[in-house]
Design an enzyme around this catalytic site. Structure first.
Site, PDB file in Angstrom:
ATOM      1  N   GLU A  73       9.505 -12.764 -32.578  1.00 27.97           N
ATOM      2  CA  GLU A  73       9.620 -11.252 -31.797  1.00 27.97           C
ATOM      3  C   GLU A  73       8.550 -10.737 -31.624  1.00 27.97           C
ATOM      4  O   GLU A  73       7.971 -10.224 -32.769  1.00 27.97           O
ATOM      5  CB  GLU A  73      10.868 -10.501 -32.353  1.00 27.97           C
ATOM      6  CG  GLU A  73      11.045  -9.048 -31.925  1.00 27.97           C
ATOM      7  CD  GLU A  73      11.159  -8.892 -30.610  1.00 27.97           C
ATOM      8  OE1 GLU A  73      12.321  -9.022 -29.913  1.00 27.97           O
ATOM      9  OE2 GLU A  73      10.328  -8.070 -29.939  1.00 27.97           O
ATOM     10  N   CYS A 199      23.847  -3.782 -17.983  1.00 27.93           N
ATOM     11  CA  CYS A 199      24.746  -2.807 -17.967  1.00 27.93           C
ATOM     12  C   CYS A 199      24.707  -2.132 -16.500  1.00 27.93           C
ATOM     13  O   CYS A 199      24.243  -1.117 -15.957  1.00 27.93           O
ATOM     14  CB  CYS A 199      24.418  -1.581 -18.836  1.00 27.93           C
ATOM     15  SG  CYS A 199      25.692  -0.303 -18.934  1.00 27.93           S
ATOM     16  N   ASP A 333      21.380 -11.311 -22.493  1.00 25.27           N
ATOM     17  CA  ASP A 333      20.817 -11.038 -21.246  1.00 25.27           C
ATOM     18  C   ASP A 333      20.174 -12.146 -20.532  1.00 25.27           C
ATOM     19  O   ASP A 333      20.247 -12.603 -19.325  1.00 25.27           O
ATOM     20  CB  ASP A 333      20.044  -9.717 -21.093  1.00 25.27           C
ATOM     21  CG  ASP A 333      20.694  -8.343 -21.313  1.00 25.27           C
ATOM     22  OD1 ASP A 333      21.913  -8.755 -21.454  1.00 25.27           O
ATOM     23  OD2 ASP A 333      20.179  -7.419 -21.279  1.00 25.27           O
ATOM     24  N   CYS A 376      31.946  -1.707 -20.566  1.00 23.82           N
ATOM     25  CA  CYS A 376      31.001  -0.479 -19.964  1.00 23.82           C
ATOM     26  C   CYS A 376      31.320   0.628 -20.193  1.00 23.82           C
ATOM     27  O   CYS A 376      32.399   1.139 -19.370  1.00 23.82           O
ATOM     28  CB  CYS A 376      30.763  -1.048 -18.415  1.00 23.82           C
ATOM     29  SG  CYS A 376      29.559   0.084 -17.728  1.00 23.82           S
TER      30      CYS A 376
HETATM   31  P1  FAD Z   1      17.491  -7.293 -25.571  1.00 21.93           P
HETATM   32  O1  FAD Z   1      18.356  -6.457 -26.642  1.00 21.93           O
HETATM   33  O2  FAD Z   1      16.731  -6.525 -24.311  1.00 21.93           O
HETATM   34  O3  FAD Z   1      16.280  -7.902 -26.540  1.00 21.93           O
HETATM   35  C1  FAD Z   1      15.401  -8.852 -25.988  1.00 21.93           C
HETATM   36  C2  FAD Z   1      14.332  -9.175 -26.992  1.00 21.93           C
HETATM   37  O4  FAD Z   1      13.352 -10.298 -26.642  1.00 21.93           O
HETATM   38  C3  FAD Z   1      13.473  -7.999 -27.266  1.00 21.93           C
HETATM   39  O5  FAD Z   1      13.386  -7.489 -28.463  1.00 21.93           O
HETATM   40  C4  FAD Z   1      12.172  -8.549 -26.420  1.00 21.93           C
HETATM   41  O6  FAD Z   1      11.057  -7.781 -27.163  1.00 21.93           O
HETATM   42  C5  FAD Z   1      12.395 -10.007 -26.983  1.00 21.93           C
HETATM   43  N1  FAD Z   1      11.472 -10.704 -26.309  1.00 21.93           N
HETATM   44  C6  FAD Z   1      10.873 -10.709 -24.940  1.00 21.93           C
HETATM   45  N2  FAD Z   1       9.963 -11.920 -24.643  1.00 21.93           N
HETATM   46  C7  FAD Z   1       9.897 -12.380 -25.692  1.00 21.93           C
HETATM   47  C8  FAD Z   1       9.140 -13.485 -26.066  1.00 21.93           C
HETATM   48  N3  FAD Z   1       8.412 -14.174 -25.051  1.00 21.93           N
HETATM   49  N4  FAD Z   1       9.247 -14.263 -27.295  1.00 21.93           N
HETATM   50  C9  FAD Z   1      10.093 -13.642 -28.067  1.00 21.93           C
HETATM   51  N5  FAD Z   1      10.976 -12.375 -28.014  1.00 21.93           N
HETATM   52  C10 FAD Z   1      10.835 -11.864 -26.751  1.00 21.93           C
HETATM   53  N6  FAD Z   1      25.287  -2.424 -23.289  1.00 21.93           N
HETATM   54  C11 FAD Z   1      26.460  -1.821 -23.641  1.00 21.93           C
HETATM   55  O7  FAD Z   1      27.384  -2.765 -24.205  1.00 21.93           O
HETATM   56  N7  FAD Z   1      26.824  -0.520 -23.540  1.00 21.93           N
HETATM   57  C12 FAD Z   1      26.218   0.266 -22.816  1.00 21.93           C
HETATM   58  O8  FAD Z   1      26.673   1.261 -22.496  1.00 21.93           O
HETATM   59  C13 FAD Z   1      25.060  -0.153 -22.391  1.00 21.93           C
HETATM   60  N8  FAD Z   1      24.132   0.758 -21.818  1.00 21.93           N
HETATM   61  C14 FAD Z   1      22.831   0.337 -21.431  1.00 21.93           C
HETATM   62  C15 FAD Z   1      22.192   1.280 -20.855  1.00 21.93           C
HETATM   63  C16 FAD Z   1      20.848   1.010 -20.253  1.00 21.93           C
HETATM   64  C17 FAD Z   1      19.931   2.277 -19.703  1.00 21.93           C
HETATM   65  C18 FAD Z   1      20.296  -0.091 -20.646  1.00 21.93           C
HETATM   66  C19 FAD Z   1      18.957  -0.300 -20.302  1.00 21.93           C
HETATM   67  C20 FAD Z   1      21.096  -1.258 -21.437  1.00 21.93           C
HETATM   68  C21 FAD Z   1      22.526  -0.824 -21.585  1.00 21.93           C
HETATM   69  N9  FAD Z   1      23.288  -1.921 -22.277  1.00 21.93           N
HETATM   70  C22 FAD Z   1      24.553  -1.348 -22.679  1.00 21.93           C
HETATM   71  C23 FAD Z   1      22.878  -3.207 -21.974  1.00 21.93           C
HETATM   72  C24 FAD Z   1      22.338  -3.830 -23.550  1.00 21.93           C
HETATM   73  O9  FAD Z   1      21.153  -3.008 -24.144  1.00 21.93           O
HETATM   74  C25 FAD Z   1      21.829  -5.219 -23.265  1.00 21.93           C
HETATM   75  O10 FAD Z   1      22.590  -6.019 -22.636  1.00 21.93           O
HETATM   76  C26 FAD Z   1      21.448  -5.626 -24.590  1.00 21.93           C
HETATM   77  O11 FAD Z   1      20.297  -5.188 -25.424  1.00 21.93           O
HETATM   78  C27 FAD Z   1      21.193  -7.259 -24.434  1.00 21.93           C
HETATM   79  O12 FAD Z   1      20.735  -7.760 -25.935  1.00 21.93           O
HETATM   80  P2  FAD Z   1      19.659  -8.933 -25.815  1.00 21.93           P
HETATM   81  O13 FAD Z   1      19.362  -9.278 -27.317  1.00 21.93           O
HETATM   82  O14 FAD Z   1      19.941 -10.075 -24.795  1.00 21.93           O
HETATM   83  O15 FAD Z   1      18.285  -8.588 -25.025  1.00 21.93           O
END
Ligand code: FAD
Ligand code: UQ1
Length: 448
Positions: A73, A199, A333, A376
């Site tokens: 990360e 989201c 995601d 949501c």
């Molecule tokens: P992320 O949390 O985005 O993490 C991805 C990680 O991968 C990051 O730390 C990034 O730095 C890292 N990364 C990127 N590239 C690389 C690389 N090359 N090598 C290593 N690491 C890397 N969800 C809900 O459940 N309820 C809600 O009410 C809600 N509201 C939201 C409102 C907004 C405005 C937003 C933006 C999002 C919302 N979400 C909500 C969605 C939620 O935040 C995401 O679905 C969730 O964070 C996904 O988790 P993730 O670990 O897949 O991705």
């Protein structure tokens, strides 16, 4: 440097950290990355330290023990992104939404502070931005998705102007509330792009908060508010879509369906939309605009053998196991799981992934099946929320024994005050696998 020594650096440095949200990346932290170019082997390599990476790191760190799990990360700050709706709405601050990555990194895992640049699953190998090469027995890909502001002409430059904000980035979310506060009447536009997004409710939640703010501040009767969405519906689940369409009508929020933002001209305060059915270009003058950017898979995944035809990590929708590489899983995601991309979905996936990857580690078949649960919390004003919860078939899968289609103050408290706690102390610590257990218990209690 040996892993244990690296961990010592982490432990001694942790208490000194003070998180400040802006400017992002301003924190400096002794790196735990093995020396550049070093080759390391882990039983489990997790790529990405967001909601999905950290929660799985906590669970598997406990299971496999020190030195056996790493998280790759590059970021210094971990954001609770769901709070950004409330940051843009002026209810919370950006600082409240973030913690130093070092503080959320599980103590049982090694933090490789670099970005993954290349995946070679045939060789069980991840190459990192600093030249570090990691080989693994098992891999979890949890890298989130890519925001594509640059795909809209005039962006991201237009964010230098007043009246333009976006809750989807730590860089622009504070601009949203400034734009809402500065708005004294005229046209306010809220957009939804022509791609999958995280989201899917967030683009309209901020409209409801803005509408509420302007009503409280006597600006509302001077405002024309429109929701310009590329979609043909206001929400994907029929039950909630009907309620939200009715709410928009009552509150005089105009929905323009199949309108896709293609250009922002900030010096003229104009936004150009393409009508996706007719191809017509329509220019809307604006006084404030909230932009939800197009989103898609990260380039590093797109070009990797892990990708499906679009670029998402190609996993089985029930087991979360990669369809071609059995020792690879993906969640969150970046995965191809055909559900709405949320932290709530990550939580539900976390329990499934833990069971199925543990089974694979024991040479057994993955037996747990993910039903697509996602949620949501549709904030409809400051103090009210509709809690949408649903599955792969877009059927409601509600936790509480009340009609969750109703706007409720209790659900607002859940969203604004309870969920952050569940996130930081439950999900990220690997102790929250979504509300499935409680839902079943409550339904049983009600004789269903
Ligand atoms: P992320 O949390 O985005 O993490 C991805 C990680 O991968 C990051 O730390 C990034 O730095 C890292 N990364 C990127 N590239 C690389 C690389 N090359 N090598 C290593 N690491 C890397 N969800 C809900 O459940 N309820 C809600 O009410 C809600 N509201 C939201 C409102 C907004 C405005 C937003 C933006 C999002 C919302 N979400 C909500 C969605 C939620 O935040 C995401 O679905 C969730 O964070 C996904 O988790 P993730 O670990 O897949 O991705
Ligand atoms: C959830 O589990 C979750 O993940 C931690 C969220 O992300 C912040 C949510 O927004 C929601 C609503 C849930 C589901 C939780 C309950 C209690 C219904």
């Amino acid at each position: 440097m040996a892993c244990s020594a690296l961990r010592t650096v982490v432990l001694t440095t942790r208490p000194l950290l003070q998180f400040r949200a802006a400017p992002a990346g301003a924190l400096h932290f002794s790196t735990t990355t093995p020396a550049a170019g070093e080759k390391k082997h882990y039983k489990l390599c997790i790529v990405g330290g967001g909601a999905a990476g950290i929660s799985n790191g906590s669970k598997f760190g406990r299971k496999l023990g020190q030195g056996n799990v790493c998280i790759v990360e590059p970021s210094e700050v971990h954001y609770y992104q769901p709070m950004w709706t409330l940051v843009g709405g002026g209810v919370k601050s950006l600082t409240q939404s973030g913690k130093a990555m070092a503080d959320v990194m599980p103590q049982t895992v090694d933090w490789i502070k670099a970005g993954a640049e290349e995946f070679s699953p045939e060789n069980n190998l991840v190459r990192c931005s600093d030249g570090t090469e990691i080989t693994y027995d098992y891999l979890i890909v949890a890298m989130g998705l890519q925001l594509h502001y640059e795909k809209v002409k005039g962006l991201p430059e237009a964010f230098q102007y007043d009246g333009v904000g976006s809750n989807f980035s730590s860089k622009y979310v504070e601009k949203t509330f400034r734009a809402i506060q500065d708005f004294k009447g005229g046209n306010a536009i809220f957009t939804f792009p022509n791609t999958p997004i995280k989201c899917a409710g967030a683009p309209q939640k901020i409209m409801y908060l803005a509408d509420d703010y302007w009503t409280r501040n006597n600006v509302r009767d001077k405002a024309n508010i429109s929701y310009n969405t590329a979609l043909p519906v206001v929400f994907g689940v029929k039950k909630y879509a009907a309620i939200l369409a009715d709410l928009c009508q009552r509150r005089n929020l105009k929905i323009n369906y199949r309108h896709n933002l293609v250009e922002v001209i900030p010096d003229k305060k104009e936004a150009v939309f393409e009508h996706l059915d007719t191809g017509e270009k329509i220019t809307f003058p604006y006084d404030m605009i909230h932009i939800t950017p197009p989103m898609g898979p990260l380039e590093v995944l797109k070009k990797s053998p892990l990708a499906d035809s679009v670029g998402w990590v190609d996993v089985d929708k029930q087991t979360l196991q990669h369809v071609r590489y059995p020792n690879v899983f993906s969640t969150g995601d970046c995965s191809s799981l055909p559900t709405s991309k949320t932290a709530a979905a990550v939580a539900a996936q976390c329990g499934i992934l833990y069971n199925n990857l543990s089974a694979i580690m024991d040479s057994q078949e993955p037996g747990k099946k993910y039903d697509g649960y996602t949620s949501c919390p549709l904030v409809t004003s400051r103090g009210k929320c509709i809690l949408a919860e649903f599955d792969y078939d877009l059927q409601p899968l509600e936790t509480f024994p009340v009609d969750q289609g109703k706007e409720r103050r209790t659900m607002w408290h859940l969203k604004a005050n309870v969920m952050p706690e569940i996130y930081w102390t439950g999900l990220l610590k690997g102790r929250w696998a979504g509300p499935g257990f409680y839902r079943k218990a409550m339904r049983l209690g009600m004789g269903k």
